[in-house]
Motif scaffolding. Structure first.
Motif: not given
Length: 605
Positions: A557-585
């Protein structure tokens, strides 16, 4: 008085404020726009000087001089008062985003612990809300919350602070990087760094007496602070500020403010220009007036897209926007901010290269219509004393022309290091270029030290081109794949996808490295395609354009991908959520037939 006029008499930012507060006391310095539209509060230089000195006196009286403190403020003029008050009092200020989620309170505490402080400066309203919403969290225990807008603020020590002030090498700011899941690192920015950066910025993009700044970027972020607070103070020009939320809710407000108040200078990440193009396409920018005074539109903080530049110029050229005002640039907190930028009054430059050669670290120019050709936007040139080198990150030898390497920077804007991290600071901020084998001059003999940015790029015709983050590069079958390129492909794979909606990263499963693509989608896209249909489009587009197969495409869903205060995608944070199994498809939704036509998100595949 312009910046160059006061330069001989100024060694620190408080020097600049003291000078303007005395000689231009009644001149407007900052204006905050309610809802990003109407002036709500105004500060003159005289008022700001008095308010900053009052806060400095309180901080000194509380024994905080030469110590650190967190600044926890929403966008507004109290942030400006408190920041300058800290600078007057020699308090190393660490600006932090106001928490909205419980996890953000934990990050706030990690920053406080790293900065070695329990003092948090804020407004009365923020402190009240913080206690009401998060008062039960252990992360707040032991922190002293001080409201700098309290009318009973004690003025003890005002005279001494006003006369002495900081020295150029004093820490003016602890700029915490937009970390993901790791420990935050505070960049120690001195007053000398700040002055060097604004002098260079003013040299590259001159303000003059007639300039007006308009800024929506968060003030605790380096881009928002420099272009919203620091540069206007140095240049002596008014700055119109709005909250980031006001822009996000309705991007056209930014352009309306530029037209209404005669804005000449502003800065934003590339996605902000994309959102404005989208607003125009949807008929939501009808209130934008004359943009002919706008002469510097800094575009940075993330990869700058050639299509974005062209689309923005086409959409707002009828409003008087001159395409030469678009100024792509490159910078980072470790260099205070700006490192390079495209000169104004010149069209932005794109270099078409072979994507295949680039994946192997080679720069091979190609015709735009050549199969596999890719457009890279020039991030411009350095100004004054800053220098950029392209260095092999493994051998630490300077790369020959035509090769991609790590971007290294030297000059007066480079900060002294990370707070409390001497070993990391030595590695990152004081690197030396190694001599080529067989040539005199060992690396240890080199007197010039460099900042290792961790970014990949190359120099071509004297301009810097940024290729991506070194640690984010995905290597498959000996070829380098830059995640921002795959993200752009994903964003364009289906009509209706928004800019900056994808995160691409690699993830180890214990056997091999897997390519993961996470895509945000709103209800409109999901109703048209369904999650399965969107995944198929993303997979096909990535395979066709990059000759690489995505091992997993996750639709969220929109708003799920972690981003910095300037709107930049945080790939490492997103990877962590993915590997922890907390990204809800997203579960499947009803699907309607979708015509294969170009949408706002890009070309249909």
């Amino acid at each position: 008085m312009t910046g160059p006029d006061i330069q001989p008499r100024v060694r620190t930012l408080p020097d600049a404020l003291r000078l303007r507060g005395g000689e231009q006391a009644d001149r407007t310095a900052y204006v905050f726009l309610r809802n990003g539209e109407e002036p709500h509060e105004t500060l003159t230089y005289g008022e700001l000087h008095e308010a900053a000195v009052l806060r400095a006196g309180f901080l000194a009286g509380a024994g905080l001089a030469r110590r650190s403190a967190l600044l926890l403020y929403p966008s507004g003029l109290e942030f400006v008062r408190a920041l300058l008050g800290c600078m007057y009092a020699r308090v190393a200020a660490a600006p932090v985003q106001v928490p909205r989620r419980r996890s953000e309170v934990t990050r706030l505490r990690r920053i406080a612990d790293d900065a070695g402080t329990t003092i948090v400066l804020s407004t009365s309203e923020v402190i009240r809300e913080l206690r009401e919403r998060f008062g039960d969290l252990p992360a707040l225990a032991g922190l002293t919350l001080i409201a700098t807008d309290d009318p009973g603020l004690a003025p003890a020590g005002v005279g001494t602070i006003a006369v002495e002030g900081p020295e150029p090498e004093d820490i003016a700011l602890l700029q915490y990087t937009s970390g993901s899941t790791g420990d935050p690192k505070g960049v120690m920015v001195s007053h000398a760094n700040f002055l060097a950066n604004v002098v260079e910025t003013d040299a590259l993009w001159p303000c003059g007496d007639d300039a007006t700044m308009v800024n929506w970027a968060p003030l605790f972020h380096d881009m928002g602070m420099l272009f919203g607070v620091v540069l206007p103070l140095w240049a002596g020009v008014p700055s119109y500020l709005m909250a980031p939320d006001a822009f996000v809710r309705r991007p056209a407000r930014w352009l309306e403010a530029l037209s209404r108040f005669g804005g000449t200078h502003t800065a934003a990440p590339s996605f902000a220009y994309d959102l404005c193009v989208r607003a125009a396409a949807e008929g939501k920018a009808a209130g934008v007036g004359d943009l002919s005074r706008w002469r510097v539109a800094v575009n940075g903080a993330e990869p700058v897209r050639w299509a974005t530049i062209q689309s923005f110029a086409a959409a707002f050229g009828p409003h008087g926007f001159d395409g030469r005002a678009m100024c792509p640039g490159y910078g980072l907190a470790e260099n205070t901010l700006k490192a390079t930028g495209s000169p104004q009054d010149r069209e932005p430059v794109a270099l078409w290269v072979s994507a295949g050669a680039l994946s192997e670290g080679a720069v091979r120019p190609a015709a735009p219509d050549t199969p596999g050709a890719q457009a890279l936007v020039a991030s411009g040139i350095t100004a004054l004393d800053t220098q950029v080198r392209i260095v092999d990150p493994e051998t630490r030898q300077e790369c020959p022309a035509g090769r991609v390497g790590e971007i290294w920077i030297t000059g007066p804007c480079v900060a002294s290091g990370y707070w409390g991290r001497p070993d990391t600071s030595e590695e990152v901020f004081r690197a030396r270029i190694a001599a080529e084998p067989g040539l005199p001059g060992a690396a240890s003999d080199s007197a010039t030290t460099f900042l290792r940015t961790g970014d990949l790029g190359f120099l071509y015709a004297g301009e810097l081109y940024v290729a991506g983050r070194r640690k984010d590069v995905i290597i498959r079958k000996g070829r380098n794949h830059y995640p921002q390129d795959i993200e752009l492909t994903a964003e364009r794979s289906a009509p209706g996808l928004r800019p900056n909606c994808a995160a691409v990263f690699s993830s180890e499963d214990g056997v091999r490295e897997r390519l993961i693509v996470v895509v945000e989608a709103d209800g409109r896209v999901l109703n048209l395609l369904g999650a399965r249909g969107l995944r198929a489009r993303v997979e096909d587009a990535v395979r066709q354009e990059h000759r690489i197969a995505a091992d997993d495409v996750v639709v969220v869903r929109r708003g799920t991908v972690p981003k910095t205060s300037s709107g930049k995608v945080q790939r490492h944070a997103c990877r962590w959520l993915y590997e922890e199994g907390t990204l809800t498809s997203v579960t499947e939704a009803p699907v309607r037939e979708v015509p294969l036509a170009t949408g706002v998100g890009g070309e249909a595949r």
